[in-house]
Enzyme design. Structure first.
Site, PDB file in Angstrom:
ATOM      1  CD  GLU A  26      -3.174  -0.346   0.008  1.00  0.00           C
ATOM      2  OE1 GLU A  26      -3.045   0.799  -0.475  1.00  0.00           O
ATOM      3  OE2 GLU A  26      -4.089  -1.103  -0.321  1.00  0.00           O
TER       4      GLU A  26
ATOM      5  CD  GLU B 101      -2.816   5.809  -5.889  1.00  0.00           C
ATOM      6  OE1 GLU B 101      -2.989   6.625  -4.950  1.00  0.00           O
ATOM      7  OE2 GLU B 101      -3.588   4.866  -6.127  1.00  0.00           O
TER       8      GLU B 101
END
Length: 121
Positions: free
Chosen positions: A65, A72
């Site tokens: 994660e 991102e």
């Protein structure tokens, strides 16, 4: 080795962890899932090997994660406008998270189902 640099690197890393907790809904979901799994592990009475597996799965999910959030951010910085390759990069990183989450769930079920079966029946 400069101890000040080492301490700063831990501080920067902790800032990253706090940031992902505050900003990423999926990370918070996995944090909650980890708490539930740890409680289930305590109450189920896992072996040492099973504990190691559970801890590795939980920490692995957190790492994936964190990497997804990093990808991102870098993609958004490098390509602020819509670009098909930027979208693909973000989707690929999210796909890695999904695959690891599914794998973790399957391994968790392999560990827990026999124990729950023994408790219930």
């Amino acid at each position: 080795m400069d101890s000040r640099k080492l301490i700063k690197s831990f501080i920067y890393a902790s800032h990253g962890i706090l940031h992902v907790i505050k900003s990423e809904q999926n990370f918070r979901f996995h944090l909650l899932a980890a708490i539930v799994v740890i409680i289930a592990s305590i109450t189920t009475g896992l072996s040492k090997t099973e504990w190691i597996i559970i801890i590795m799965l939980i920490c692995g999910m957190f790492m994936v994660e964190l990497l997804n959030a990093s990808i991102e951010r870098v993609v958004d910085l490098a390509s602020p406008d819509y670009h098909e390759l930027a979208l693909q990069a973000k989707d690929l990183a999210a796909g890695a998270c999904l695959i690891y989450a599914i794998c973790s769930a399957v391994v968790g079920l392999i560990i827990f189902i026999p124990k729950w079966w023994g408790i219930l029946f």
